[in-house]
Design an enzyme around this catalytic site. Structure first.
Site, PDB file in Angstrom:
ATOM      1  N   ASP A 183      -6.709   1.370  -3.301  1.00  0.00           N
ATOM      2  CA  ASP A 183      -7.922   1.217  -2.503  1.00  0.00           C
ATOM      3  C   ASP A 183      -8.232   2.451  -1.665  1.00  0.00           C
ATOM      4  O   ASP A 183      -9.242   2.494  -0.964  1.00  0.00           O
ATOM      5  CB  ASP A 183      -7.854  -0.031  -1.621  1.00  0.00           C
ATOM      6  CG  ASP A 183      -6.815   0.061  -0.503  1.00  0.00           C
ATOM      7  OD1 ASP A 183      -5.962   0.972  -0.546  1.00  0.00           O
ATOM      8  OD2 ASP A 183      -6.846  -0.808   0.402  1.00  0.00           O
TER       9      ASP A 183
ATOM     10  N   SER B 210       0.831  -1.199   0.000  1.00  0.00           N
ATOM     11  CA  SER B 210       0.000   0.000   0.000  1.00  0.00           C
ATOM     12  C   SER B 210       0.869   1.253   0.000  1.00  0.00           C
ATOM     13  O   SER B 210       1.615   1.497  -0.937  1.00  0.00           O
ATOM     14  CB  SER B 210      -0.952  -0.037   1.199  1.00  0.00           C
ATOM     15  OG  SER B 210      -1.831   1.044   1.196  1.00  0.00           O
TER      16      SER B 210
ATOM     17  N   ASP C 276      -3.537   5.652  -3.455  1.00  0.00           N
ATOM     18  CA  ASP C 276      -2.320   5.124  -2.862  1.00  0.00           C
ATOM     19  C   ASP C 276      -1.761   4.025  -3.771  1.00  0.00           C
ATOM     20  O   ASP C 276      -2.242   3.827  -4.892  1.00  0.00           O
ATOM     21  CB  ASP C 276      -2.609   4.587  -1.457  1.00  0.00           C
ATOM     22  CG  ASP C 276      -3.571   3.399  -1.484  1.00  0.00           C
ATOM     23  OD1 ASP C 276      -4.330   3.255  -2.477  1.00  0.00           O
ATOM     24  OD2 ASP C 276      -3.578   2.619  -0.524  1.00  0.00           O
TER      25      ASP C 276
ATOM     26  N   ASP D  42      -1.871   0.675  -3.883  1.00  0.00           N
ATOM     27  CA  ASP D  42      -2.664  -0.454  -4.370  1.00  0.00           C
ATOM     28  C   ASP D  42      -4.083  -0.064  -4.770  1.00  0.00           C
ATOM     29  O   ASP D  42      -4.924  -0.932  -5.004  1.00  0.00           O
ATOM     30  CB  ASP D  42      -2.684  -1.590  -3.347  1.00  0.00           C
ATOM     31  CG  ASP D  42      -3.438  -1.249  -2.070  1.00  0.00           C
ATOM     32  OD1 ASP D  42      -3.292  -0.120  -1.577  1.00  0.00           O
ATOM     33  OD2 ASP D  42      -4.166  -2.119  -1.545  1.00  0.00           O
TER      34      ASP D  42
END
Length: 471
Positions: A251, A111, A247, A249
């Site tokens: 999400d 992340s 961000d 990833d």
């Protein structure tokens, strides 16, 4: 024959630990055997509840992620499972496709955490794992054959990418964003090959901004001064209606209004929930109290920080309400129930998602800045101190919780009227300003969240608190 390993023993000695969302640690500690141990333990911890013969994998753009995915796949094959690999896609895209197919999945991503770290996120066929599932993974004992140093490469399927695009393309008309000028700050986001295609399919004029071949750990709760200035400059240069980013990833959304001001994630979540006519919300204790002050919801439940805690509240809320959702201060939006949107059914997606809030606010006739004016004017600020050991953070919070005046007096603040230790140390002052400290669940960092009726004061509280702590 190689000596068999026991998954729980490998994990216990790995230095990899579960944080607020997923298992995280240094890249050097994600050895092939550790990755395989986590993967097989996850599957064995849920295989009595579900019937499946395939597991899905995907990754973010960190250089270390592909090798970790290869090791996970090798471990899964020892359980005679098929593996479908979707390559670099957002976490919610993987989770959505796996839920549609009723199979578990594993996302390799760190992340927003520092570059020398990575992580694994686990999803059951019915959604993101709970804290109880995390303990089951740690406690599961299953034999594992040590992996060889030569890992088999993985063929990429594009099905999850297509399904994620289709989820939102079908929800809106093909002119929903007509006339809107959108900048997409692509950096190294896992969704950067999805967003432009989707936004353009809905009629937006899209400009790609700063795609990077080097991983950029964007933290939507602690936007850097450089990224704040970039948005202001881009808005002035291009005349955007909005700038969208995520961000690492994909999400957690990062959305800027037409003036180039990045929205706080919980403000974006509040707007999204109002637009979806949500009845009941679950949000972490760190979110803006404008949520309650808006009087927009029949029920609001406050939780510890982390998507598993938010998701854990959905079951009870769905017993009493039909439109249930949650979001975090980082902006990640979790749809807890199927709801009707634009005359169509949008299926539940109980994991953080960046696309839904961005698309909804952009599809409105009002500008983003105008919508913000109509919200209760409570201002928040947040930041983090990096390389601040977790044990040091915990000791500091115990000290301050036992004597809050150490902090309030040092900062010349009003007396406090309440202390909340649901997650970290949350201090509510007599003037209703809020100062909240907690260790990061994902990295050796100390986070600070503040709230005030004044943006200047919210920013000051963060700055002054960190000056006190680090002096």
């Amino acid at each position: 024959m190689d000596k068999q390993l026991i998954s729980s023993e490998v994990i216990a000695h790995s230095n990899i630990v579960f944080g607020t969302s997923g298992a995280r640690g240094l890249v050097t500690d994600f050895t092939p055997n550790v990755c395989a141990a986590f993967s097989v333990a996850f599957i064995k911890s849920i295989d009595s509840e579900f019937v499946f013969n395939t597991v899905a994998l995907a990754i973010d753009n960190r250089p270390s992620s592909h090798v970790i995915a290869q090791a996970c796949a090798e471990g899964l094959k020892q359980l005679d499972l098929n593996v479908v690999y979707y390559g670099v896609i957002p976490t919610p895209a993987l989770a959505y496709k796996a839920m549609q197919d009723a199979i578990p999945c594993i996302m390799v991503t760190g992340s927003h955490i520092p570059f020398d770290r990575n992580g694994l996120k686990f999803y059951r066929p019915d959604g993101e794992i709970t804290k109880a599932d995390e303990q089951a993974i740690l406690n599961t004992k299953i034999s594992l054959t040590p992996l060889s140093t030569k890992l088999v490469d993985l063929a990429i399927s594009g099905d999850a990418k297509s399904a994620y695009i289709q989820r939102y393309a079908e929800l809106f008309s093909n002119d929903a964003l007509a006339g809107k000028k959108v900048g997409i700050y692509e950096h190294s986001s896992a969704g950067r090959d999805i967003y432009k295609e989707l936004f353009e399919s809905l009629g937006a004029q899209v400009t790609s901004l700063e795609r990077s071949d080097i991983f950029v750990p964007i933290d939507t709760e602690a936007v850097s001064p450089e990224d704040k200035q970039k948005a202001l400059n881009w808005s002035a240069q291009y005349g955007f209606d909005a700038i969208f980013s995520t961000d690492g990833d994909g999400d957690r959304p990062l959305v800027a209004d037409e003036f180039g001001n990045w929205l706080n994630g919980d403000t974006l979540g509040l707007l999204t929930s109002q637009l979806l006519n949500i009845e009941a919300l679950a949000v972490p204790v760190s979110c803006n109290t404008a949520i309650e002050r808006s009087n927009s919801f029949k029920k609001i439940t406050r939780t510890k920080i982390g998507s598993p805690y938010v998701i854990a509240e959905f079951s009870d809320l769905k017993e009493r309400f039909t439109r249930v959702a949650g979001f975090e201060a980082n902006g990640g939006y979790l749809l807890g129930s199927d709801i009707n949107v634009n005359g169509k059914t949008l299926s539940a997606l109980p994991t953080r998602d960046a696309l839904l809030p961005a698309l909804l606010v952009l599809a409105q006739t009002q500008s983003i800045a105008r919508m913000l004016v109509e919200l209760p004017q409570r201002f928040v600020s947040s930041d983090r101190v990096k390389e601040f050991p977790t044990e040091k953070s915990k000791a500091l919070l115990i000290k301050l919780a036992n004597n809050v005046e150490l902090l309030t007096s040092a900062l010349n603040l009003p007396k406090h009227k309440a202390v909340d230790i649901t997650d970290g140390l949350r201090i509510i002052l007599d003037n209703n300003d809020i100062l909240h400290l907690r260790p990061s669940g994902n990295a050796p960092e100390l986070r600070c969240y503040t709230e005030s009726d004044s943006k200047k004061m919210a920013d000051y509280l963060v700055k002054a608190t960190f000056e006190y702590i680090t002096k």
